[in-house]
Design a protein around this motif. Structure first.
Motif, PDB file in Angstrom:
ATOM      1  N   PHE A  42       0.839  -1.201   0.000  1.00 43.26           N
ATOM      2  CA  PHE A  42       0.000   0.000   0.000  1.00 43.26           C
ATOM      3  C   PHE A  42       0.873   1.249   0.000  1.00 43.26           C
ATOM      4  O   PHE A  42       2.088   1.166   0.194  1.00 43.26           O
ATOM      5  CB  PHE A  42      -1.003  -0.022   1.151  1.00 43.26           C
ATOM      6  N   TRP A  43       0.217   2.368  -0.250  1.00 41.19           N
ATOM      7  CA  TRP A  43       0.887   3.665  -0.184  1.00 41.19           C
ATOM      8  C   TRP A  43       0.524   4.277   1.155  1.00 41.19           C
ATOM      9  O   TRP A  43      -0.655   4.357   1.506  1.00 41.19           O
ATOM     10  CB  TRP A  43       0.446   4.560  -1.338  1.00 41.19           C
ATOM     11  N   HIS A  44       1.548   4.712   1.890  1.00 40.19           N
ATOM     12  CA  HIS A  44       1.313   5.236   3.228  1.00 40.19           C
ATOM     13  C   HIS A  44       2.284   6.381   3.460  1.00 40.19           C
ATOM     14  O   HIS A  44       3.496   6.224   3.206  1.00 40.19           O
ATOM     15  CB  HIS A  44       1.536   4.095   4.236  1.00 40.19           C
ATOM     16  N   LEU A  45       1.782   7.528   3.896  1.00 36.06           N
ATOM     17  CA  LEU A  45       2.623   8.725   4.098  1.00 36.06           C
ATOM     18  C   LEU A  45       3.420   9.033   2.825  1.00 36.06           C
ATOM     19  O   LEU A  45       4.581   9.452   2.899  1.00 36.06           O
ATOM     20  CB  LEU A  45       3.571   8.524   5.301  1.00 36.06           C
ATOM     21  N   GLY A  46       2.795   8.775   1.691  1.00 37.49           N
ATOM     22  CA  GLY A  46       3.434   9.075   0.415  1.00 37.49           C
ATOM     23  C   GLY A  46       4.444   8.037  -0.042  1.00 37.49           C
ATOM     24  O   GLY A  46       5.135   8.233  -1.045  1.00 37.49           O
ATOM     25  N   LEU A  47       4.551   6.926   0.689  1.00 36.51           N
ATOM     26  CA  LEU A  47       5.585   5.929   0.393  1.00 36.51           C
ATOM     27  C   LEU A  47       4.987   4.600  -0.046  1.00 36.51           C
ATOM     28  O   LEU A  47       3.932   4.189   0.454  1.00 36.51           O
ATOM     29  CB  LEU A  47       6.451   5.699   1.637  1.00 36.51           C
ATOM     30  N   LYS A  48       5.685   3.949  -0.932  1.00 34.65           N
ATOM     31  CA  LYS A  48       5.264   2.628  -1.388  1.00 34.65           C
ATOM     32  C   LYS A  48       5.831   1.579  -0.435  1.00 34.65           C
ATOM     33  O   LYS A  48       7.052   1.442  -0.290  1.00 34.65           O
ATOM     34  CB  LYS A  48       5.799   2.404  -2.809  1.00 34.65           C
ATOM     35  N   ILE A  49       4.921   0.859   0.240  1.00 34.34           N
ATOM     36  CA  ILE A  49       5.343  -0.134   1.244  1.00 34.34           C
ATOM     37  C   ILE A  49       4.979  -1.535   0.714  1.00 34.34           C
ATOM     38  O   ILE A  49       3.851  -1.761   0.283  1.00 34.34           O
ATOM     39  CB  ILE A  49       4.606   0.076   2.597  1.00 34.34           C
ATOM     40  N   CYS A  50       5.929  -2.444   0.795  1.00 33.54           N
ATOM     41  CA  CYS A  50       5.724  -3.829   0.340  1.00 33.54           C
ATOM     42  C   CYS A  50       6.061  -4.769   1.500  1.00 33.54           C
ATOM     43  O   CYS A  50       7.157  -5.359   1.540  1.00 33.54           O
ATOM     44  CB  CYS A  50       6.612  -4.140  -0.857  1.00 33.54           C
ATOM     45  N   PRO A  51       5.138  -4.938   2.459  1.00 34.03           N
ATOM     46  CA  PRO A  51       5.486  -5.641   3.700  1.00 34.03           C
ATOM     47  C   PRO A  51       6.002  -7.073   3.503  1.00 34.03           C
ATOM     48  O   PRO A  51       6.974  -7.459   4.152  1.00 34.03           O
ATOM     49  CB  PRO A  51       4.167  -5.653   4.481  1.00 34.03           C
ATOM     50  N   ASP A  52       5.389  -7.839   2.606  1.00 42.98           N
ATOM     51  CA  ASP A  52       5.811  -9.246   2.505  1.00 42.98           C
ATOM     52  C   ASP A  52       7.177  -9.381   1.840  1.00 42.98           C
ATOM     53  O   ASP A  52       7.985 -10.221   2.233  1.00 42.98           O
ATOM     54  CB  ASP A  52       4.749 -10.076   1.772  1.00 42.98           C
ATOM     55  N   ILE A  53       7.438  -8.544   0.848  1.00 43.97           N
ATOM     56  CA  ILE A  53       8.770  -8.564   0.213  1.00 43.97           C
ATOM     57  C   ILE A  53       9.818  -8.172   1.255  1.00 43.97           C
ATOM     58  O   ILE A  53      10.856  -8.809   1.395  1.00 43.97           O
ATOM     59  CB  ILE A  53       8.817  -7.594  -0.991  1.00 43.97           C
ATOM     60  N   ASP A  54       9.522  -7.127   2.021  1.00 45.79           N
ATOM     61  CA  ASP A  54      10.515  -6.622   2.982  1.00 45.79           C
ATOM     62  C   ASP A  54      10.740  -7.612   4.125  1.00 45.79           C
ATOM     63  O   ASP A  54      11.879  -7.831   4.561  1.00 45.79           O
ATOM     64  CB  ASP A  54      10.074  -5.258   3.531  1.00 45.79           C
ATOM     65  N   THR A  55       9.643  -8.222   4.595  1.00 43.42           N
ATOM     66  CA  THR A  55       9.782  -9.225   5.662  1.00 43.42           C
ATOM     67  C   THR A  55      10.696 -10.355   5.200  1.00 43.42           C
ATOM     68  O   THR A  55      11.581 -10.809   5.936  1.00 43.42           O
ATOM     69  CB  THR A  55       8.386  -9.769   6.050  1.00 43.42           C
ATOM     70  N   LEU A  56      10.493 -10.792   3.966  1.00 43.44           N
ATOM     71  CA  LEU A  56      11.325 -11.878   3.430  1.00 43.44           C
ATOM     72  C   LEU A  56      12.779 -11.423   3.281  1.00 43.44           C
ATOM     73  O   LEU A  56      13.710 -12.138   3.684  1.00 43.44           O
ATOM     74  CB  LEU A  56      10.747 -12.334   2.079  1.00 43.44           C
ATOM     75  N   MET A  57      12.975 -10.224   2.748  1.00 42.82           N
ATOM     76  CA  MET A  57      14.357  -9.747   2.557  1.00 42.82           C
ATOM     77  C   MET A  57      15.067  -9.575   3.900  1.00 42.82           C
ATOM     78  O   MET A  57      16.212 -10.003   4.060  1.00 42.82           O
ATOM     79  CB  MET A  57      14.379  -8.425   1.779  1.00 42.82           C
TER      80      MET A  57
END
Ligand code: FO1
Length: 314
Positions: A42-57
């Motif tokens: 989702f987009w939050h505070l103007g930022l693109k957030i990718c929680p599952d990709i980031d959790t994995l990385m």
């Protein structure tokens, strides 16, 4: 099977990342490609957030917060504190400062029309990750939750802001733009010796991947065995809302329900020793200890699943 096994894994969430770490620590290490859910993005505070990709990385890079299972260990929250104290912003989505660094870079890359696939590969390399990490698609396909008492809401509104408490009536795997399976995902599925579905939440983490137009057909066409690992252990989910959602959707909380949900996608199912035995026509099943409490157990689940799949392929 090939000497250096090629494994493609459909994955999302904290539960999935545990298996990923097990696979990444196998000796010899297979050639791993993770096809990651982006329905939570989702987009939050103007930022693109990718929680599952980031959790994995973060998990594979060894920097994840071990208590939370997401975010970076020992991260500070100065930016959030500033937003809260100075501007009275409701900081319901916890973004650590070092985590924010990644969202800033990703947002800049997206604005510069770098693909999410290319951006993710570059960051994974930078973090020292040898596995390939691929988003399920380039187009935004946000998951929407239809609740009994609060209407429709975005995934993170449901999951984080409301702590997955609203009762779910339906989950919609959406697409605002024409979505398709990216070429690297197609290639990974076509070349895989084994396709695995991680013990992630089937309705929230795996279904969005299967909903990408063309994904089911590609899986059906893949010659590799396709094996799912149960997220239900001893009649409950280890963590998170899987069991609650199953009850709310009127489904029995069992591994059989999960296996039925993947009907037509998988040909093998790894059940847990603690679950009651079941069998389904046309589905190979095995029962293993699938609880992943520490690194040793994560590696064991990955190894046992591979050994089982190898046995019925050769
Ligand atoms: N999960 C939470 O329960 N609360 C949070 O504040 C939160 C923040 C967050 C920030 C970055 C990130 O990559 C993940 C974050 N998560 C948070 C986890 C995440 O939203 C969910 O675990 C997944 O979307 C479900 O797989």
């Amino acid at each position: 099977m090939a000497l250096r096994q090629k494994i493609a894994v459909l994955i999302g969430g904290v539960g999935g990342a545990k298996l990923a770490l097990g696979l990444a620590n196998l000796q010899p290490t297979p050639q791993l490609t993770f096809i990651v859910n982006t329905g939570d993005d989702f987009w939050h505070l103007g930022l693109k957030i990718c929680p599952d990709i980031d959790t994995l990385m973060y998990t594979l890079a060894g920097v994840v917060d071990p208590q939370l299972g997401w975010g970076i260990a020992d991260d500070t929250t100065c930016v959030l504190a500033g937003l809260r104290r100075r501007y009275a912003i409701d900081t319901w989505f916890k973004l650590g400062d070092q985590d924010l660094a990644l969202h800033l870079l990703r947002t800049e890359a997206m604005r510069g029309e770098v693909s999410l696939t290319d951006f993710t590969s570059a960051i994974a390399r930078r973090l020292g990750i040898t596995a390939t990490i691929l988003p399920m698609c380039e187009a935004e396909m946000p998951t929407t939750i239809h609740t009994r008492d609060h209407g429709e809401m975005s995934f993170q509104e449901y999951f984080v802001r409301r702590r997955w408490q609203p009762v779910i009536q339906r989950v919609r795997y959406g697409s605002r733009q024409a979505a398709s399976v990216p070429a690297p995902v197609r290639e990974a599925l076509a070349k895989a010796d084994l396709v695995m579905i991680a013990p992630s939440n089937p309705w929230l983490s795996i279904a969005p991947i299967l909903a990408v137009p063309g994904m089911r057909e590609l899986l059906a066409a893949a010659s590799a065995p396709k094996v799912a690992i149960t997220p239900v252990i001893g009649g409950d989910a280890v963590k998170g809302p899987t069991a609650k959602i199953m009850r709310e959707l009127g489904l029995a909380v069992s591994a059989r329900t999960v296996a039925s949900y993947y009907d037509g996608v998988i040909d093998g199912f790894v059940d847990d020793l603690r679950n009651p035995h079941f069998s389904m026509d046309g589905l190979r099943t095995t029962r293993l200890d699938t609880l992943m409490t520490d690194l040793e157990r994560k590696v064991a689940v990955a190894q046992d699943t591979l050994d089982w799949a190898r046995g019925w392929v050769s």
